[in-house]
Design a protein around this motif. Structure first.
Motif, PDB file in Angstrom:
ATOM      1  N   ASP A 277       0.849  -1.200   0.000  1.00 31.81           N
ATOM      2  CA  ASP A 277       0.000   0.000   0.000  1.00 31.81           C
ATOM      3  C   ASP A 277       0.878   1.241   0.000  1.00 31.81           C
ATOM      4  N   LEU A 278       0.629   2.138  -0.961  1.00 32.29           N
ATOM      5  CA  LEU A 278       1.401   3.369  -1.064  1.00 32.29           C
ATOM      6  C   LEU A 278       0.438   4.542  -1.240  1.00 32.29           C
ATOM      7  N   LYS A 301       4.521  -6.383  -6.305  1.00 30.44           N
ATOM      8  CA  LYS A 301       3.893  -6.558  -4.992  1.00 30.44           C
ATOM      9  C   LYS A 301       2.777  -5.552  -4.727  1.00 30.44           C
ATOM     10  N   LEU A 302       2.888  -4.363  -5.275  1.00 33.99           N
ATOM     11  CA  LEU A 302       1.960  -3.280  -4.932  1.00 33.99           C
ATOM     12  C   LEU A 302       0.533  -3.611  -5.365  1.00 33.99           C
ATOM     13  N   THR A 303      -0.419  -3.448  -4.426  1.00 32.12           N
ATOM     14  CA  THR A 303      -1.831  -3.703  -4.714  1.00 32.12           C
ATOM     15  C   THR A 303      -2.702  -2.459  -4.585  1.00 32.12           C
ATOM     16  N   PRO A 311      -0.482  16.542  -9.677  1.00 32.55           N
ATOM     17  CA  PRO A 311      -0.508  16.857 -11.107  1.00 32.55           C
ATOM     18  C   PRO A 311      -0.498  15.606 -11.981  1.00 32.55           C
ATOM     19  N   CYS A 312       0.224  14.556 -11.562  1.00 33.86           N
ATOM     20  CA  CYS A 312       0.321  13.351 -12.381  1.00 33.86           C
ATOM     21  C   CYS A 312      -1.008  12.623 -12.528  1.00 33.86           C
ATOM     22  N   ALA A 313      -1.945  12.883 -11.637  1.00 33.67           N
ATOM     23  CA  ALA A 313      -3.245  12.232 -11.705  1.00 33.67           C
ATOM     24  C   ALA A 313      -4.090  12.748 -12.866  1.00 33.67           C
ATOM     25  N   GLN A 314      -3.623  13.844 -13.478  1.00 33.74           N
ATOM     26  CA  GLN A 314      -4.312  14.406 -14.640  1.00 33.74           C
ATOM     27  C   GLN A 314      -3.767  13.858 -15.951  1.00 33.74           C
ATOM     28  N   SER A 315      -2.802  12.944 -15.859  1.00 34.29           N
ATOM     29  CA  SER A 315      -2.174  12.388 -17.060  1.00 34.29           C
ATOM     30  C   SER A 315      -3.195  11.611 -17.898  1.00 34.29           C
ATOM     31  N   PRO A 316      -3.055  11.663 -19.229  1.00 38.15           N
ATOM     32  CA  PRO A 316      -3.923  10.843 -20.082  1.00 38.15           C
ATOM     33  C   PRO A 316      -3.742   9.360 -19.762  1.00 38.15           C
ATOM     34  N   ASN A 317      -4.834   8.610 -19.835  1.00 40.48           N
ATOM     35  CA  ASN A 317      -4.787   7.172 -19.576  1.00 40.48           C
ATOM     36  C   ASN A 317      -4.172   6.865 -18.202  1.00 40.48           C
ATOM     37  N   TYR A 318      -4.550   7.663 -17.231  1.00 37.31           N
ATOM     38  CA  TYR A 318      -3.996   7.571 -15.877  1.00 37.31           C
ATOM     39  C   TYR A 318      -4.108   6.150 -15.309  1.00 37.31           C
ATOM     40  N   ASN A 319      -5.330   5.616 -15.255  1.00 35.56           N
ATOM     41  CA  ASN A 319      -5.531   4.279 -14.694  1.00 35.56           C
ATOM     42  C   ASN A 319      -4.821   3.206 -15.506  1.00 35.56           C
ATOM     43  N   ALA A 320      -4.953   3.291 -16.820  1.00 31.57           N
ATOM     44  CA  ALA A 320      -4.340   2.279 -17.687  1.00 31.57           C
ATOM     45  C   ALA A 320      -2.830   2.258 -17.527  1.00 31.57           C
ATOM     46  N   THR A 321      -2.230   3.425 -17.399  1.00 30.92           N
ATOM     47  CA  THR A 321      -0.778   3.500 -17.241  1.00 30.92           C
ATOM     48  C   THR A 321      -0.349   2.873 -15.925  1.00 30.92           C
ATOM     49  N   LEU A 322      -1.076   3.171 -14.849  1.00 30.95           N
ATOM     50  CA  LEU A 322      -0.732   2.602 -13.547  1.00 30.95           C
ATOM     51  C   LEU A 322      -0.916   1.086 -13.541  1.00 30.95           C
ATOM     52  N   LYS A 323      -1.936   0.595 -14.228  1.00 31.82           N
ATOM     53  CA  LYS A 323      -2.138  -0.848 -14.313  1.00 31.82           C
ATOM     54  C   LYS A 323      -0.995  -1.521 -15.059  1.00 31.82           C
ATOM     55  N   GLN A 324      -0.462  -0.815 -16.035  1.00 32.25           N
ATOM     56  CA  GLN A 324       0.662  -1.355 -16.797  1.00 32.25           C
ATOM     57  C   GLN A 324       1.936  -1.373 -15.947  1.00 32.25           C
ATOM     58  N   ILE A 325       2.112  -0.326 -15.144  1.00 32.90           N
ATOM     59  CA  ILE A 325       3.299  -0.250 -14.271  1.00 32.90           C
ATOM     60  C   ILE A 325       3.222  -1.287 -13.176  1.00 32.90           C
ATOM     61  N   PHE A 326       2.024  -1.420 -12.589  1.00 32.95           N
ATOM     62  CA  PHE A 326       1.831  -2.334 -11.459  1.00 32.95           C
ATOM     63  C   PHE A 326       0.830  -3.420 -11.862  1.00 32.95           C
ATOM     64  N   PRO A 327       1.300  -4.551 -12.340  1.00 31.65           N
ATOM     65  CA  PRO A 327       0.403  -5.569 -12.918  1.00 31.65           C
ATOM     66  C   PRO A 327      -0.567  -6.202 -11.932  1.00 31.65           C
ATOM     67  N   ASN A 328      -0.277  -6.126 -10.645  1.00 31.01           N
ATOM     68  CA  ASN A 328      -1.159  -6.750  -9.647  1.00 31.01           C
ATOM     69  C   ASN A 328      -1.945  -5.727  -8.837  1.00 31.01           C
ATOM     70  N   ILE A 329      -2.055  -4.529  -9.367  1.00 33.39           N
ATOM     71  CA  ILE A 329      -2.764  -3.473  -8.651  1.00 33.39           C
ATOM     72  C   ILE A 329      -4.243  -3.833  -8.510  1.00 33.39           C
ATOM     73  N   GLN A 331      -6.320  -1.521  -6.409  1.00 37.42           N
ATOM     74  CA  GLN A 331      -7.023  -0.280  -6.111  1.00 37.42           C
ATOM     75  C   GLN A 331      -6.169   0.907  -6.521  1.00 37.42           C
ATOM     76  N   ILE A 332      -6.780   1.821  -7.273  1.00 40.67           N
ATOM     77  CA  ILE A 332      -6.165   3.094  -7.622  1.00 40.67           C
ATOM     78  C   ILE A 332      -7.075   4.195  -7.093  1.00 40.67           C
ATOM     79  N   ASP A 333      -6.569   4.950  -6.158  1.00 40.31           N
ATOM     80  CA  ASP A 333      -7.378   5.953  -5.464  1.00 40.31           C
ATOM     81  C   ASP A 333      -8.608   5.251  -4.862  1.00 40.31           C
ATOM     82  N   SER A 334      -9.785   5.757  -5.110  1.00 35.14           N
ATOM     83  CA  SER A 334     -10.974   5.150  -4.497  1.00 35.14           C
ATOM     84  C   SER A 334     -11.576   4.045  -5.354  1.00 35.14           C
ATOM     85  N   GLU A 335     -10.975   3.782  -6.498  1.00 42.90           N
ATOM     86  CA  GLU A 335     -11.524   2.782  -7.413  1.00 42.90           C
ATOM     87  C   GLU A 335     -10.912   1.408  -7.140  1.00 42.90           C
TER      88      GLU A 335
END
Length: 338
Positions: A277-278, A301-303, A311-329, A331-335
């Motif tokens: 958790d981060l 490991k990050l879930t 500011p980075c949360a306004q990046s295009p494809n925010y969720n998709a990019t984080l899912k690509q970085i962290f394959p076992n995520i 939860q992203i924010d409240s989602e």
């Protein structure tokens, strides 16, 4: 339905109501939570009670009969109306030599009561009162493993250095400015100091702590944690920290909350491999690339990650990019993802 042609059923005299007798000596637990009792005058106390819970009543005086419950191990007066004078007789209850847990949480106390008579005490809770000082704790038994004094008005960590068996110390929501007198707590597992006025982290050389909370203080630096390599959870949200540092040796770290600070980048955790958790939300982090590099050691490991209100949360494809970085995520924010 009874046939109207049938005679009425007559009462059997052998089925008269009978008084059920209860063997009070067999009762060991009595829970009177939320009965709103002003006193215990109408309550019969079984003589062999081990656990007596009087939480959420309107008690303002001690019932002297409790002093005779020689088998009592747990006693809770949580959320009642006891003031200092009303609770004072407890200091002479010599028969309760085996008491292990005493809960005086959420009453009207302004000082620590004398509990020195309880030589086997393990848990002592005086949170949510109006206590201004820890003076009096020097009389408490050194056997205490859990001490809760949160939500009071304590200004100094004192008279606690003899509590060398302590595993949990809760002093959140007080008026503390300095971390001190912790050096003897070699068995301490959890230290909760959120909502105080602390400016500098000082663990007094302790390296055993697994959980620490310093949320909502006046910290501007994370320095002070670097030698505590047993740490598994760190909570430092709502401070004024501008840089992540002193974390690279904390190889057991699973949870890190540095939300609501002044961070512009993610540093000093790239070698950590156990982060799950981060929490980085409400900071000033610009790019997701910085996140990917900074958390590279825990990519698998990050879930859970919180980055909203950066500011980075306004990046295009925010969720998709984080899912690509962290394959076992998960939860992203409240989602939360299935």
């Amino acid at each position: 339905m009874q046939n109207q042609n049938e005679p009425p059923v007559e009462a059997n005299p052998d089925q008269d109501d009978q008084t059920v007798e209860i063997d009070l000596s067999s009762i060991t637990i009595l829970d009177l939570t939320s009965f709103q009792l002003p006193d215990l005058d109408l309550v019969e106390l079984p003589p062999n009670l081990i656990d007596l819970d009087l939480t959420t009543n309107r008690l303002s005086n001690l019932d002297s009969r409790i002093a005779n419950l020689i088998n009592l191990r747990k006693l809770s007066f949580r959320q009642n109306l006891f003031n200092d004078a009303a609770i004072e007789p407890i200091s002479s209850w010599e028969s309760l030599t085996g008491l292990e847990e005493l809960i005086l949480r959420d009453n009207k106390l302004t000082k620590i009561p004398d509990v020195g008579i309880f030589k086997k005490l393990l848990v002592f809770d005086v949170s949510f009162n109006e206590i201004t000082s820890l003076q009096g704790l020097s009389k408490a038994s050194s056997t205490i493993k859990e001490l809760y004094v949160s939500k009071n008005e304590v200004t100094k960590m004192e008279e606690i250095d003899h509590l060398h068996e302590l595993q949990i110390l809760e002093l959140g929501s007080n008026r503390l400015r300095v971390m001190e007198n912790l050096q003897n707590f070699t068995k301490l597992q959890e230290l909760w100091l959120g909502r105080n006025r602390i400016k500098v982290i000082n663990l007094c050389g302790l390296s055993c702590i697994k959980k620490i909370s310093l949320q909502s203080n006046r910290l501007t630096s994370m320095i002070g944690l670097e030698e505590c390599n047993a740490l598994e959870e760190i909570y430092l949200s709502h401070n004024g920290i501008a840089k992540m540092e002193g974390l690279s040796k904390l190889v057991n770290l699973r949870v890190l909350d540095v939300s609501s600070n002044k961070l512009t980048s993610v540093d000093d955790i790239q070698n950590l491999t156990r982060l799950e958790d981060l929490w980085l939300n409400d900071n000033r982090i610009e790019s997701l690339e910085d996140i990917a590099e900074g958390v590279s050691g825990s990519r698998e490991k990050l879930t859970t990650i919180y980055l909203e209100n950066n500011p980075c949360a306004q990046s295009p494809n925010y969720n998709a990019t984080l899912k690509q970085i962290f394959p076992n995520i998960q939860q992203i924010d409240s989602e939360v993802f299935a």
